[in-house]
Design a protein around this motif. Structure first.
Motif, PDB file in Angstrom:
ATOM      1  N   PHE A  92     -20.723   3.488  23.032  1.00 26.52           N
ATOM      2  CA  PHE A  92     -20.075   2.345  22.391  1.00 26.52           C
ATOM      3  C   PHE A  92     -20.968   1.110  22.440  1.00 26.52           C
ATOM      4  CE2 PHE A  92     -16.192   4.803  23.272  1.00 26.52           C
ATOM      5  CZ  PHE A  92     -15.536   4.658  22.056  1.00 26.52           C
ATOM      6  N   ALA A  93     -20.970   0.340  21.343  1.00 24.75           N
ATOM      7  CA  ALA A  93     -21.671  -0.943  21.297  1.00 24.75           C
ATOM      8  C   ALA A  93     -20.887  -1.988  22.094  1.00 24.75           C
ATOM      9  CB  ALA A  93     -21.857  -1.397  19.856  1.00 24.75           C
ATOM     10  N   ALA A  94     -19.568  -1.855  22.118  1.00 22.85           N
ATOM     11  CA  ALA A  94     -18.669  -2.738  22.875  1.00 22.85           C
ATOM     12  C   ALA A  94     -17.411  -1.933  23.191  1.00 22.85           C
ATOM     13  CB  ALA A  94     -18.313  -3.971  22.053  1.00 22.85           C
ATOM     14  N   THR A  95     -16.640  -2.393  24.134  1.00 23.54           N
ATOM     15  CA  THR A  95     -15.404  -1.708  24.495  1.00 23.54           C
ATOM     16  C   THR A  95     -14.465  -1.685  23.285  1.00 23.54           C
ATOM     17  OG1 THR A  95     -15.622  -2.499  26.761  1.00 23.54           O
ATOM     18  CG2 THR A  95     -13.450  -1.706  26.093  1.00 23.54           C
ATOM     19  N   PRO A  96     -13.939  -0.504  22.925  1.00 25.36           N
ATOM     20  CA  PRO A  96     -13.036  -0.442  21.772  1.00 25.36           C
ATOM     21  C   PRO A  96     -11.702  -1.141  22.056  1.00 25.36           C
ATOM     22  CG  PRO A  96     -13.204   1.705  22.833  1.00 25.36           C
ATOM     23  CD  PRO A  96     -14.162   0.800  23.523  1.00 25.36           C
ATOM     24  N   VAL A  97     -11.077  -1.602  21.011  1.00 25.13           N
ATOM     25  CA  VAL A  97      -9.749  -2.204  21.096  1.00 25.13           C
ATOM     26  C   VAL A  97      -8.744  -1.071  20.918  1.00 25.13           C
ATOM     27  CG1 VAL A  97      -8.130  -3.830  20.031  1.00 25.13           C
ATOM     28  CG2 VAL A  97     -10.574  -4.387  20.166  1.00 25.13           C
ATOM     29  N   PRO A 143     -26.155   1.939  17.234  1.00 20.87           N
ATOM     30  CA  PRO A 143     -26.754   2.471  16.004  1.00 20.87           C
ATOM     31  C   PRO A 143     -27.144   3.943  16.124  1.00 20.87           C
ATOM     32  CG  PRO A 143     -27.617   0.287  16.454  1.00 20.87           C
ATOM     33  CD  PRO A 143     -26.791   0.683  17.659  1.00 20.87           C
ATOM     34  N   GLY A 144     -26.688   4.731  15.142  1.00 21.38           N
ATOM     35  CA  GLY A 144     -27.023   6.145  15.075  1.00 21.38           C
ATOM     36  C   GLY A 144     -26.248   7.039  16.025  1.00 21.38           C
ATOM     37  N   LYS A 145     -25.250   6.515  16.733  1.00 18.37           N
ATOM     38  CA  LYS A 145     -24.530   7.305  17.737  1.00 18.37           C
ATOM     39  C   LYS A 145     -23.170   7.827  17.253  1.00 18.37           C
ATOM     40  CE  LYS A 145     -27.559   7.056  20.997  1.00 18.37           C
ATOM     41  NZ  LYS A 145     -28.251   8.260  21.440  1.00 18.37           N
ATOM     42  N   PHE A 146     -22.785   7.526  16.013  1.00 21.86           N
ATOM     43  CA  PHE A 146     -21.456   7.929  15.556  1.00 21.86           C
ATOM     44  C   PHE A 146     -21.289   9.448  15.557  1.00 21.86           C
ATOM     45  CE2 PHE A 146     -17.781   8.689  12.978  1.00 21.86           C
ATOM     46  CZ  PHE A 146     -16.961   7.595  13.206  1.00 21.86           C
ATOM     47  N   GLU A 147     -22.278  10.173  15.089  1.00 20.70           N
ATOM     48  CA  GLU A 147     -22.169  11.642  15.010  1.00 20.70           C
ATOM     49  C   GLU A 147     -22.002  12.261  16.397  1.00 20.70           C
ATOM     50  OE1 GLU A 147     -21.555  15.294  13.545  1.00 20.70           O
ATOM     51  OE2 GLU A 147     -21.664  13.469  12.332  1.00 20.70           O
ATOM     52  N   GLU A 148     -22.759  11.775  17.356  1.00 20.13           N
ATOM     53  CA  GLU A 148     -22.626  12.279  18.723  1.00 20.13           C
ATOM     54  C   GLU A 148     -21.229  11.961  19.276  1.00 20.13           C
ATOM     55  OE1 GLU A 148     -24.757  11.742  23.117  1.00 20.13           O
ATOM     56  OE2 GLU A 148     -25.685  10.837  21.347  1.00 20.13           O
ATOM     57  N   GLN A 167     -11.209  13.381  30.919  1.00 23.39           N
ATOM     58  CA  GLN A 167     -11.836  12.227  31.572  1.00 23.39           C
ATOM     59  C   GLN A 167     -13.362  12.366  31.608  1.00 23.39           C
ATOM     60  OE1 GLN A 167     -10.363   9.410  32.401  1.00 23.39           O
ATOM     61  NE2 GLN A 167      -8.356  10.185  31.825  1.00 23.39           N
ATOM     62  N   GLU A 168     -13.849  13.566  31.829  1.00 21.06           N
ATOM     63  CA  GLU A 168     -15.290  13.817  31.847  1.00 21.06           C
ATOM     64  C   GLU A 168     -15.910  13.560  30.469  1.00 21.06           C
ATOM     65  OE1 GLU A 168     -18.991  14.296  32.984  1.00 21.06           O
ATOM     66  OE2 GLU A 168     -17.310  14.218  34.388  1.00 21.06           O
ATOM     67  N   ILE A 169     -15.223  13.964  29.429  1.00 20.52           N
ATOM     68  CA  ILE A 169     -15.721  13.728  28.066  1.00 20.52           C
ATOM     69  C   ILE A 169     -15.761  12.234  27.774  1.00 20.52           C
ATOM     70  CG2 ILE A 169     -15.246  14.109  25.615  1.00 20.52           C
ATOM     71  CD1 ILE A 169     -13.965  16.845  26.541  1.00 20.52           C
ATOM     72  N   LEU A 170     -14.738  11.505  28.215  1.00 24.97           N
ATOM     73  CA  LEU A 170     -14.732  10.051  28.010  1.00 24.97           C
ATOM     74  C   LEU A 170     -15.912   9.382  28.719  1.00 24.97           C
ATOM     75  CD1 LEU A 170     -11.033   8.811  28.181  1.00 24.97           C
ATOM     76  CD2 LEU A 170     -12.460   9.279  26.185  1.00 24.97           C
ATOM     77  N   LYS A 171     -16.258   9.868  29.899  1.00 16.58           N
ATOM     78  CA  LYS A 171     -17.420   9.332  30.623  1.00 16.58           C
ATOM     79  C   LYS A 171     -18.695   9.532  29.805  1.00 16.58           C
ATOM     80  CE  LYS A 171     -15.779   9.936  35.358  1.00 16.58           C
ATOM     81  NZ  LYS A 171     -15.962  10.706  36.602  1.00 16.58           N
ATOM     82  N   GLN A 172     -18.803  10.676  29.137  1.00 19.28           N
ATOM     83  CA  GLN A 172     -19.979  10.952  28.305  1.00 19.28           C
ATOM     84  C   GLN A 172     -19.996  10.058  27.066  1.00 19.28           C
ATOM     85  OE1 GLN A 172     -20.276  15.182  27.397  1.00 19.28           O
ATOM     86  NE2 GLN A 172     -19.449  15.686  29.414  1.00 19.28           N
ATOM     87  N   MET A 173     -18.808   9.738  26.546  1.00 23.43           N
ATOM     88  CA  MET A 173     -18.718   8.943  25.324  1.00 23.43           C
ATOM     89  C   MET A 173     -18.921   7.449  25.592  1.00 23.43           C
ATOM     90  SD  MET A 173     -15.616   8.714  22.538  1.00 23.43           S
ATOM     91  CE  MET A 173     -15.579  10.454  22.214  1.00 23.43           C
ATOM     92  N   SER A 174     -18.524   6.975  26.727  1.00 22.75           N
ATOM     93  CA  SER A 174     -18.534   5.548  27.042  1.00 22.75           C
ATOM     94  C   SER A 174     -19.863   4.842  26.770  1.00 22.75           C
ATOM     95  CB  SER A 174     -18.107   5.350  28.495  1.00 22.75           C
ATOM     96  OG  SER A 174     -18.012   3.997  28.791  1.00 22.75           O
ATOM     97  N   PRO A 175     -21.013   5.401  27.176  1.00 23.48           N
ATOM     98  CA  PRO A 175     -22.273   4.689  26.917  1.00 23.48           C
ATOM     99  C   PRO A 175     -22.675   4.631  25.444  1.00 23.48           C
ATOM    100  CG  PRO A 175     -22.644   6.613  28.350  1.00 23.48           C
ATOM    101  CD  PRO A 175     -21.203   6.577  27.995  1.00 23.48           C
TER     102      PRO A 175
END
Length: 107
Positions: free
Chosen positions: A88-93, A22-27, A78-86
């Protein structure tokens, strides 16, 4: 003849469907745009779609080939993906598609 063969080639699309906390879409959107900015060879464009008033979305990234996508998985990406990973509410499909039909507006 090469123009005709180029016409027959299809582009490819990497598609990810996911939901952020919740509230993390903009980031996540800002990180997505930063990740896309690292792409170079074979990159054909990208879209990020959001279901209004939710943290659910779809990312679509177009490539000339699946190989091009792999070659753009840089250390910075890869570094940006590491920042984005937390975020997500669940792993994307995710999946990789061949674009078999493309309809563009008449100019």
């Amino acid at each position: 003849m090469s123009e005709f063969l180029d016409f027959l080639r299809h582009k490819f699309a990497y598609v990810a469907v996911g939901e952020f906390k919740p509230g993390k879409f903009e980031e996540a959107k800002q990180l997505y745009e930063k990740a896309i900015s690292t792409y170079d060879h074979g990159f054909q464009g990208a879209y990020l779609l959001q279901i209004p008033n939710t943290d659910k979305g779809i990312a679509i990234i177009f490539w000339e080939s699946e190989q091009d996508m792999g070659e753009n998985q840089s250390e910075a990406y890869q570094e940006i993906l590491k920042q984005m990973s937390p975020l997500f509410a669940a792993t994307p499909v995710t999946d990789f598609y061949e674009v078999v039909s493309e309809m563009l507006p008449k100019e």
